[in-house]
Design an enzyme around this catalytic site. Structure first.
Site, PDB file in Angstrom:
ATOM      1  N   GLY A  69      12.564 -21.871  51.344  1.00  0.00           N
ATOM      2  CA  GLY A  69      12.618 -23.187  51.507  1.00  0.00           C
ATOM      3  C   GLY A  69      13.450 -23.804  52.610  1.00  0.00           C
ATOM      4  O   GLY A  69      13.180 -23.453  53.953  1.00  0.00           O
ATOM      5  N   SER A  70      14.811 -24.528  52.636  1.00  0.00           N
ATOM      6  CA  SER A  70      14.892 -25.280  54.252  1.00  0.00           C
ATOM      7  C   SER A  70      15.984 -23.975  54.541  1.00  0.00           C
ATOM      8  O   SER A  70      16.220 -23.570  54.204  1.00  0.00           O
ATOM      9  CB  SER A  70      15.305 -26.672  54.269  1.00  0.00           C
ATOM     10  OG  SER A  70      16.382 -26.189  53.167  1.00  0.00           O
ATOM     11  N   PRO A  71      16.627 -24.473  55.610  1.00  0.00           N
ATOM     12  CA  PRO A  71      17.338 -23.791  56.601  1.00  0.00           C
ATOM     13  C   PRO A  71      18.564 -24.265  56.004  1.00  0.00           C
ATOM     14  O   PRO A  71      19.367 -23.220  55.807  1.00  0.00           O
ATOM     15  CB  PRO A  71      17.234 -24.241  57.766  1.00  0.00           C
ATOM     16  CG  PRO A  71      16.171 -24.769  58.289  1.00  0.00           C
ATOM     17  CD  PRO A  71      15.433 -25.044  56.936  1.00  0.00           C
TER      18      PRO A  71
ATOM     19  N   VAL B  41      19.669 -24.574  52.664  1.00  0.00           N
ATOM     20  CA  VAL B  41      19.586 -23.983  51.310  1.00  0.00           C
ATOM     21  C   VAL B  41      19.826 -22.728  51.853  1.00  0.00           C
ATOM     22  O   VAL B  41      20.253 -21.603  51.251  1.00  0.00           O
ATOM     23  CB  VAL B  41      18.526 -24.597  50.709  1.00  0.00           C
ATOM     24  CG1 VAL B  41      18.776 -23.619  49.426  1.00  0.00           C
ATOM     25  CG2 VAL B  41      18.560 -26.156  50.599  1.00  0.00           C
ATOM     26  N   GLY B  42      18.946 -22.359  52.883  1.00  0.00           N
ATOM     27  CA  GLY B  42      18.729 -20.763  53.497  1.00  0.00           C
ATOM     28  C   GLY B  42      20.410 -20.352  53.606  1.00  0.00           C
ATOM     29  O   GLY B  42      19.828 -18.604  53.096  1.00  0.00           O
TER      30      GLY B  42
ATOM     31  N   GLU C 298      12.265 -17.206  53.963  1.00  0.00           N
ATOM     32  CA  GLU C 298      11.195 -18.084  54.800  1.00  0.00           C
ATOM     33  C   GLU C 298      11.115 -19.212  54.722  1.00  0.00           C
ATOM     34  O   GLU C 298      11.471 -20.023  53.908  1.00  0.00           O
ATOM     35  CB  GLU C 298       9.463 -17.848  53.789  1.00  0.00           C
ATOM     36  CG  GLU C 298       9.216 -16.450  54.047  1.00  0.00           C
ATOM     37  CD  GLU C 298       7.561 -16.362  54.066  1.00  0.00           C
ATOM     38  OE1 GLU C 298       7.100 -17.514  53.433  1.00  0.00           O
ATOM     39  OE2 GLU C 298       7.587 -15.682  53.464  1.00  0.00           O
TER      40      GLU C 298
END
Length: 476
Positions: A196-198, A200-201, A218
């Site tokens: 997902g997105s940075p 949310v990461g 990822e």
């Protein structure tokens, strides 16, 4: 509503506990037993191709050939690759014994991490849910999958696949929104695999830190393309448009922006436009009528991309081609932008849509410096006939991957590690690297009984032992 939440939490507890127990059994599994699970997954996919196509098309209006290439093939090729190599991957790996350890032997033993959580994204909701599952099963892990609620048809299909193929103590699926994800993240998983997105990461990594769970993240970012003056412009434009507009630009490794040498900018712009028309509007009826062009996943994301475009226009960018939006159908026309500046939001946010900014540079150092001032990208693409120029870009930039004279193909190369660096990701996946992501590489050492190479330096430290230690420091 509260009753549903309580039942969900209770069910998550039950499944998690069952998977923890099952993981102890799967720890002892042989290559053949794991391959049997992978074959069950493959057989379900082969038997339900039409259902897979219908579900994904219902979420995106994605053409069936594109579904086959980008959703089904990556999973089936990953399964075949794992089956072919699994016996070798599982085999203990003997390592060199230094002379100071004479008499002992050492090797790496690969054991499953245990119970794992796979949080899948919406952009490739089938492939990016099941690709990590292949690696988890190959490594001997149990897994819970949380598919994206933004693609409900595919999410339901993934749940059906798992329920018809596996016992829930081996693999389970929990559909739902952020509330379900938070309940899952509260569990002490042995490994968490997130795509997902940075932004949310970072949330995933914080949750994992509570239990010291290992993670594979990822993420994404702004993957640049460098085009120099010695590039075959027609070839480059064709490859860029094909990968940029795949899934309507909703691809983590899609070209995000182009840095083109000023001498060939106009030629490139022309070829980009020509290839959009060739691929998606060959009869000059408009891209909107093309059956080969996917839609944006929902209205929220369409409005986000529309805002990026309007902000860029307001601050001086020019639309070279495209720009039309039909919000009722989540249609966003392929759009090429020029006249960009750093004041524009589009130059800082990952676009994740069919808008392609084109920026000029005068010399390669300028392009390299531009990239290095931004967060490290998931992928970097460079087009040139000059091998020395390509080597320089590889040497002087950092990215999860670098591809010369093409875009995004590395995702399908199972012999390569796939993943980002820092802002674009943590850890690697695919093939052997996916197997390692879900495995604990346990160090094992066997020492001989009796006299060993290290016994002469045990206390008390006399003259003899001191001389041996001095020799160790000097010669070894």
């Amino acid at each position: 509503m509260e009753i549903t939440v309580e039942i969900t939490a209770s069910l998550i507890d039950q499944v998690f506990t069952a998977q923890k127990k099952q993981s102890l059994i799967m720890r002892q599994s042989t290559a053949n037993q794991r391959i049997a699970l992978l074959n069950k997954l493959m057989n379900w996919i082969k038997s339900n191709m039409e259902d897979i196509n219908r579900a994904i098309h219902a979420d995106f209006k994605k053409p069936y050939p594109e579904i086959s290439i980008t959703e089904i093939y990556p999973v089936t090729s990953e399964i075949k690759h794992a089956i072919k190599h699994l016996d070798a991957w599982m085999r203990p790996k003997k390592v060199h014994t230094p002379i100071t350890m004479l008499g002992s032997e050492s090797y790496i033993h690969y054991e499953p991490k245990g119970t794992c959580l796979i949080i899948a994204p919406w952009n490739y909701p089938f492939g990016l849910a099941l690709g990590p599952l292949v690696s988890a099963l190959a490594a001997g892990c149990t897994a819970i999958i949380k598919p994206s609620e933004m693609t409900p048809h595919t999410s339901a299909l993934v749940r059906r696949l798992v329920e018809e193929t596996f016992d829930r103590s081996q693999v389970a699926v929990f559909e739902g929104d952020v509330d379900v994800a938070q309940k899952l993240l509260a569990k002490p998983f042995d490994h968490i695999f997130f795509t997902g997105s940075p932004s949310v990461g970072k949330i995933i990594m914080k949750a994992a830190a509570e239990h010291l769970s290992s993670v594979t993240l990822e993420l994404g970012g702004k993957s640049p393309v460098i085009i120099d003056s010695k590039t075959d412009i027609k070839d480059a434009a064709e490859k860029i448009i094909a990968t940029k507009l795949l899934n309507c630009g909703q691809t983590c490794v899609a070209p995000d922006y182009i840095l083109v040498h000023a001498a060939v900018k106009e030629a490139l712009l022309h070829e980009l436009k020509e290839n959009i028309q060739k691929m998606y509007d060959p009869k000059n009826k408009g891209v909107e009528k093309s059956k080969d062009y996917t839609r944006i996943v929902n209205g929220k994301h369409l409005k986000r991309i529309k805002h990026l475009l309007s902000d860029a226009e307001m601050k001086g960018a020019q639309i070279y081609w495209g720009g039309y939006v039909n919000e009722e159908d989540n249609f966003f026309e392929p759009t090429i932008l020029s006249g960009l500046s750093e004041e524009m939001d589009i130059m800082h946010e990952e676009i994740f849509g069919p808008v392609l900014p084109v920026i000029t540079y005068a010399d390669l150092e300028e392009a390299i410096n531009y990239i290095n001032l931004k967060p490290k990208p998931l992928a970097l693409y460079v087009f040139s006939k000059d091998n020395e120029m390509i080597k320089r870009v590889i040497r002087e930039t950092t990215s999860g991957a670098t591809v010369a004279n093409d875009c995004a193909l590395h995702f399908l190369q199972n012999e390569l590690p796939f993943g980002g660096v820092n802002n674009s990701g943590v850890g690697k996946a695919h093939g052997h690297f996916g197997f390692l992501a879900f495995s604990n590489e346990k160090a094992v050492m066997k020492q001989r009984i009796g006299l060993t190479a290290v016994k002469p330096i045990y206390p008390p430290y006399g003259i003899k032992s001191k001389k041996i230690i001095e020799s160790l420091l000097k010669w070894f």
